[in-house]
Design a protein around this motif. Structure first.
Motif, PDB file in Angstrom:
ATOM      1  N   GLY A 154      51.959  74.460  15.218  1.00 53.28           N
ATOM      2  CA  GLY A 154      50.836  74.251  14.688  1.00 53.28           C
ATOM      3  C   GLY A 154      49.945  75.759  15.003  1.00 53.28           C
ATOM      4  O   GLY A 154      50.551  77.156  15.389  1.00 53.28           O
ATOM      5  N   GLU A 236      49.080  70.551  -0.904  1.00 53.38           N
ATOM      6  CA  GLU A 236      49.514  71.832   0.167  1.00 53.38           C
ATOM      7  C   GLU A 236      51.384  71.627   0.643  1.00 53.38           C
ATOM      8  O   GLU A 236      52.106  72.165   0.654  1.00 53.38           O
ATOM      9  CB  GLU A 236      49.289  72.702   1.333  1.00 53.38           C
ATOM     10  CG  GLU A 236      49.021  72.018   2.529  1.00 53.38           C
ATOM     11  CD  GLU A 236      47.908  72.288   3.447  1.00 53.38           C
ATOM     12  OE1 GLU A 236      47.823  74.233   3.537  1.00 53.38           O
ATOM     13  OE2 GLU A 236      47.530  72.099   5.296  1.00 53.38           O
ATOM     14  N   TYR A 237      51.434  70.438   1.298  1.00 52.34           N
ATOM     15  CA  TYR A 237      52.596  70.185   2.722  1.00 52.34           C
ATOM     16  C   TYR A 237      53.919  70.301   1.773  1.00 52.34           C
ATOM     17  O   TYR A 237      54.686  70.136   2.603  1.00 52.34           O
ATOM     18  CB  TYR A 237      52.061  69.171   3.402  1.00 52.34           C
ATOM     19  CG  TYR A 237      53.204  67.945   2.750  1.00 52.34           C
ATOM     20  CD1 TYR A 237      52.811  66.917   1.614  1.00 52.34           C
ATOM     21  CD2 TYR A 237      53.911  67.531   3.763  1.00 52.34           C
ATOM     22  CE1 TYR A 237      52.568  66.077   1.394  1.00 52.34           C
ATOM     23  CE2 TYR A 237      54.411  65.848   3.153  1.00 52.34           C
ATOM     24  CZ  TYR A 237      53.972  65.104   2.001  1.00 52.34           C
ATOM     25  OH  TYR A 237      54.126  63.500   1.509  1.00 52.34           O
ATOM     26  N   LEU A 240      56.658  72.960   2.697  1.00 50.98           N
ATOM     27  CA  LEU A 240      57.350  73.568   4.109  1.00 50.98           C
ATOM     28  C   LEU A 240      55.920  73.141   5.237  1.00 50.98           C
ATOM     29  O   LEU A 240      56.032  73.479   5.720  1.00 50.98           O
ATOM     30  CB  LEU A 240      56.891  75.262   3.639  1.00 50.98           C
ATOM     31  CG  LEU A 240      57.758  75.995   2.942  1.00 50.98           C
ATOM     32  CD1 LEU A 240      57.980  77.444   2.585  1.00 50.98           C
ATOM     33  CD2 LEU A 240      59.304  75.766   3.017  1.00 50.98           C
ATOM     34  N   GLY A 241      55.244  72.792   4.915  1.00 52.72           N
ATOM     35  CA  GLY A 241      54.808  71.443   5.836  1.00 52.72           C
ATOM     36  C   GLY A 241      53.247  71.138   5.609  1.00 52.72           C
ATOM     37  O   GLY A 241      52.654  72.148   5.131  1.00 52.72           O
ATOM     38  N   PRO A 242      52.315  70.598   7.343  1.00 51.92           N
ATOM     39  CA  PRO A 242      51.111  70.732   6.878  1.00 51.92           C
ATOM     40  C   PRO A 242      50.767  72.678   7.231  1.00 51.92           C
ATOM     41  O   PRO A 242      51.348  73.039   8.526  1.00 51.92           O
ATOM     42  CB  PRO A 242      50.647  69.996   8.281  1.00 51.92           C
ATOM     43  CG  PRO A 242      52.085  69.437   8.646  1.00 51.92           C
ATOM     44  CD  PRO A 242      53.485  69.526   7.248  1.00 51.92           C
ATOM     45  N   PHE A 243      49.814  72.646   7.056  1.00 55.97           N
ATOM     46  CA  PHE A 243      49.333  73.798   7.048  1.00 55.97           C
ATOM     47  C   PHE A 243      47.428  74.323   7.030  1.00 55.97           C
ATOM     48  O   PHE A 243      47.084  73.865   8.418  1.00 55.97           O
ATOM     49  CB  PHE A 243      49.330  75.379   6.056  1.00 55.97           C
ATOM     50  CG  PHE A 243      49.475  76.799   6.403  1.00 55.97           C
ATOM     51  CD1 PHE A 243      48.488  77.120   7.406  1.00 55.97           C
ATOM     52  CD2 PHE A 243      49.165  77.297   4.622  1.00 55.97           C
ATOM     53  CE1 PHE A 243      49.281  78.670   7.341  1.00 55.97           C
ATOM     54  CE2 PHE A 243      48.988  78.991   5.270  1.00 55.97           C
ATOM     55  CZ  PHE A 243      48.600  79.661   6.479  1.00 55.97           C
ATOM     56  N   LEU A 244      46.631  74.473   5.987  1.00 62.05           N
ATOM     57  CA  LEU A 244      45.468  74.199   6.041  1.00 62.05           C
ATOM     58  C   LEU A 244      44.358  73.386   6.795  1.00 62.05           C
ATOM     59  O   LEU A 244      43.524  72.785   7.132  1.00 62.05           O
ATOM     60  CB  LEU A 244      45.053  74.248   4.875  1.00 62.05           C
ATOM     61  CG  LEU A 244      45.432  76.144   4.687  1.00 62.05           C
ATOM     62  CD1 LEU A 244      44.506  76.805   3.811  1.00 62.05           C
ATOM     63  CD2 LEU A 244      45.304  77.576   5.402  1.00 62.05           C
ATOM     64  N   GLY A 245      45.559  72.236   6.076  1.00 58.77           N
ATOM     65  CA  GLY A 245      45.217  70.396   6.666  1.00 58.77           C
ATOM     66  C   GLY A 245      44.895  70.712   7.559  1.00 58.77           C
ATOM     67  O   GLY A 245      44.455  69.122   8.250  1.00 58.77           O
ATOM     68  N   SER A 247      45.173  73.886  10.408  1.00 57.52           N
ATOM     69  CA  SER A 247      44.797  74.883  11.197  1.00 57.52           C
ATOM     70  C   SER A 247      43.025  75.138  11.379  1.00 57.52           C
ATOM     71  O   SER A 247      42.962  75.889  12.564  1.00 57.52           O
ATOM     72  CB  SER A 247      45.868  75.966  10.710  1.00 57.52           C
ATOM     73  OG  SER A 247      44.857  76.259   9.187  1.00 57.52           O
TER      74      SER A 247
ATOM     75  N   ASN B 144      52.801  73.114  -6.156  1.00 57.13           N
ATOM     76  CA  ASN B 144      51.712  73.558  -6.064  1.00 57.13           C
ATOM     77  C   ASN B 144      51.582  75.177  -5.930  1.00 57.13           C
ATOM     78  O   ASN B 144      50.071  76.319  -5.800  1.00 57.13           O
ATOM     79  CB  ASN B 144      50.834  73.322  -4.790  1.00 57.13           C
ATOM     80  CG  ASN B 144      52.256  73.454  -3.700  1.00 57.13           C
ATOM     81  OD1 ASN B 144      53.193  73.424  -4.033  1.00 57.13           O
ATOM     82  ND2 ASN B 144      52.452  72.817  -2.863  1.00 57.13           N
ATOM     83  N   LEU B 240      57.942  67.076   7.454  1.00 55.09           N
ATOM     84  CA  LEU B 240      56.861  68.554   8.288  1.00 55.09           C
ATOM     85  C   LEU B 240      57.292  69.722   8.398  1.00 55.09           C
ATOM     86  O   LEU B 240      56.809  70.597   8.949  1.00 55.09           O
ATOM     87  CB  LEU B 240      56.324  67.892   9.307  1.00 55.09           C
ATOM     88  CG  LEU B 240      55.830  66.653   9.710  1.00 55.09           C
ATOM     89  CD1 LEU B 240      55.658  65.789  11.441  1.00 55.09           C
ATOM     90  CD2 LEU B 240      54.704  66.474   8.319  1.00 55.09           C
ATOM     91  N   ASN B 325      39.436  77.087   5.212  1.00 57.60           N
ATOM     92  CA  ASN B 325      39.601  76.281   5.467  1.00 57.60           C
ATOM     93  C   ASN B 325      38.157  76.397   7.021  1.00 57.60           C
ATOM     94  O   ASN B 325      37.938  76.084   7.684  1.00 57.60           O
ATOM     95  CB  ASN B 325      41.174  75.315   5.992  1.00 57.60           C
ATOM     96  CG  ASN B 325      41.658  76.339   6.991  1.00 57.60           C
ATOM     97  OD1 ASN B 325      41.340  76.994   7.367  1.00 57.60           O
ATOM     98  ND2 ASN B 325      42.096  74.841   7.769  1.00 57.60           N
TER      99      ASN B 325
END
Lengths: 404, 404
Positions: A154, A236-237, A240-245, A247, B144, B240, B325
């Motif tokens: 993160g 978005e995920y 490549l996974g969570p990012f702006l959700g 950060s 996306n 993730l 964000n």
């Protein structure tokens, strides 16, 4: 104020002594290492200087990083010294003036965060997410889940201390039926109730940290709210996974509880249902779980009480996994347990689960909630069993949602 | 040595002047800001002091972070001053003794990395990966991909400078037909040829950075090899994202080329095939791409020449997305472009693509290669068009694979 007369049963008694960083009311730009006792904060650097302690330098810094980097022997020595300072009657006249009331100080981010990693270690949480988002799958867990503690990096630059307002993030979201994504403030802003682990002793690149070396490297723990914008994350995920959700903000408690304060809270993790590769096999190790009783409240109303003892993967396993590829640790690395959810409905650590993806609103005294509204204040608190029936309190982590 | 007599056409002439940090041969534990000119390194702090420059303090540090944080006006002023120091004949006697031959110094990681983010901005790369791993999908891109620059956080603590050996990571892998994962050294260790962008000016939480403010925040760029263990990544990354398959090491070049040296290399990005949300719409902005000609070599043999001009998402768009964000920037943040792959086979920036997931071995003079073997040395180099037909060289990034 009476440093030695903390009320019987106070979760921040002399058996606890968590560390933080504070600014006193009369010097708001200074940052000092503090140790909490009851509703007061000891100026630890000033105490060390006043008593001629060899730790005056280590405790006289503006963050905990020097102490974190000093290693586990020093952590024990400093804790022993501190215990003496606040319990030996002959120190009373020197120590007492160095306490500040908790309500008078400003609490700061207690350490400079190096890398921040978030795990996904609650089986109940992972199964709930799987049931919601992959309802047709034969197994609500992904095939890797029982073989390794899933994690991802993160943003360490947006880790903030308890009490910091959280600005509602904006971003792209797209419902499956929308022809194209739309942009705007998140409408599915969520909590993730977690425990954070703070790394003190670094390691070298190329040298994995074994399960049994956990206590040499991890200094202590805190509560952590991994704020999540579910609508941004959903779009978005993949892949490549969570990012702006995630950060935009991660909140941590102002107090870091040393592992030594939690010896009586150690419990065995849940039974392992799959054989583990040797680097993760903790069957011959000391108990790796912690019996932490977490409470999640929204605007003062308790909505959930997740039990940390139900976490499938332990902090020691997460540390071993995180480094098994040769990745090094730095002083100030922080890793989150992942959302803590127990088997019961009222033990779920996110609104996503508590409302079953918004289907079942929570009825709070101040109205219904699916996800967070502007002005909502979320607070995580926790305690653990301590010596002789005492409770060990973890510092609360709180944050208010403000409009962007 | 002759600082003013860099050979005509040298890609590290006075039009370039990239920044790094070096230890001189006679003071190997010191770290000094250096500026490269030809095959020499100017001790920039010593030069500033010798000439009574107001930048002596900024250039007298052990990392570039102070310069990075000084802001874009200072970046221009320092660059103008440096250009004068190495071109005005009257400075020659003062400046000349402050050069070190490049081969005599040790190059260091030039800045303290704050957060590291990796993007996925090459359409050719993303389509190649989609074709390999989702051959039955109607579109080789995820839904996306054309709407946002996909990215994720990586491990900043394992960003290393060019020349650092890379220990082959161990980890879990599981072929679809295996009943359970196995543990061992990665057998699919790969290259990702990327360009890295270095953030200088920070931003505040809750305040997105607009597309047009890119040059206020980004100081310069470097080459970046995002080493990837494909077998570890394949098993761990759902849901993730990449973690241990990437976190063991990321190599960056020792030289950071300031954006001002690349004015002549700016080009329009590829035509946008999908409408963009306003915060990403760069149709009215100055050209956001860079015409960088990258070369990837394994043991001295060029295996690919990826053209950076083909990248779909620009660095300015990535910066705007990363902060939309409300996530803040810190001095020292680093973000990678994602693997650079052009439309031609010999323009692919990873062995995964060059060998089509190991199916088609590369024939090198020293043997066949699908993925990297112990002892292999990978080098990325690049140049860009400069003023008057000159080339602007980027510092190479090289690394040797060693057994774990």
């Amino acid at each position: 104020m009476p440093p030695f007369d903390v009320p019987e049963g106070d979760p921040f008694g002399v058996h606890n002594l968590p560390y933080g960083v504070f600014s006193p009311a009369d010097a708001p730009s200074e940052r000092r290492v503090g140790v909490r006792l009851g509703d007061h904060v000891l100026d630890a650097g000033a105490a060390a200087r006043a008593l001629g302690s060899p730790y005056a330098e280590l405790l006289g810094r503006p963050t905990l990083n020097a102490l974190l980097g000093a290693g586990s022997t020093t952590w024990s020595d400093v804790r022993r010294a501190l215990t003496g300072w606040v319990t030996v009657p002959s120190h009373r006249d020197v120590i007492q003036p160095l306490f500040h009331s908790l309500s008078s100080v400003t609490l700061r981010l207690p350490f400079e965060v190096a890398d921040y990693v978030d795990f996904y270690a609650s089986e109940n949480h992972a199964r709930n997410v799987g049931r919601m988002f992959r309802p047709d799958a034969a197994d609500s867990l992904t095939p890797n889940w029982k073989h390794l503690p899933i994690g991802y990096h993160g943003r360490s630059g947006t880790v903030v201390v308890s009490g910091t307002d959280v600005v509602r993030p904006a971003g792209q979201r797209k419902a499956p039926t929308d022809p194209a994504p739309v942009f705007g403030p998140s409408v599915r802003l969520d909590i993730e109730a977690e425990v954070g682990f703070v790394v003190g002793t670094p390691s070298r690149m190329g040298e994995p940290v074994a399960l049994g070396d956990y206590r040499e490297h991890v200094f202590g723990l805190c509560l952590l709210n991994d704020w999540s914008a579910r609508d941004i994350q959903a779009w978005e995920y993949v892949p490549l996974g969570p990012f702006l959700g995630k950060s935009f903000a991660t909140s941590v408690s102002a107090w870091i509880t040393p592992l030594e304060a939690l010896e009586d809270a150690r419990v065995a993790p849940p039974e392992r249902t799959h054989p583990l590769l040797p680097y993760l096999d903790d069957s011959a190790e000391e108990p790796g779980g912690y019996d932490l009783r977490i409470s999640v409240s929204v605007n003062g109303h308790v909505v959930s009480e997740p039990p940390f003892s139900t976490m499938y993967w332990t902090a020691a396993q997460q540390l071993a996994h995180m480094t098994v590829n040769g990745a090094s640790l730095r002083t100030g690395d922080l890793y989150g347990s992942g959302t803590v959810s127990g088997p019961e409905e009222r033990q779920r650590g996110s609104l996503l689960e508590l409302t079953w993806n918004g289907r079942d609103a929570l009825e709070l005294p101040d109205g219904k909630r699916t996800f967070l509204e502007d002005g909502d204040v979320v607070t995580l608190s926790a305690w653990a069993p301590g010596p002789g029936g005492a409770r060990v309190g973890l510092g609360e982590v709180t944050g208010r949602i403000v409009a962007g």
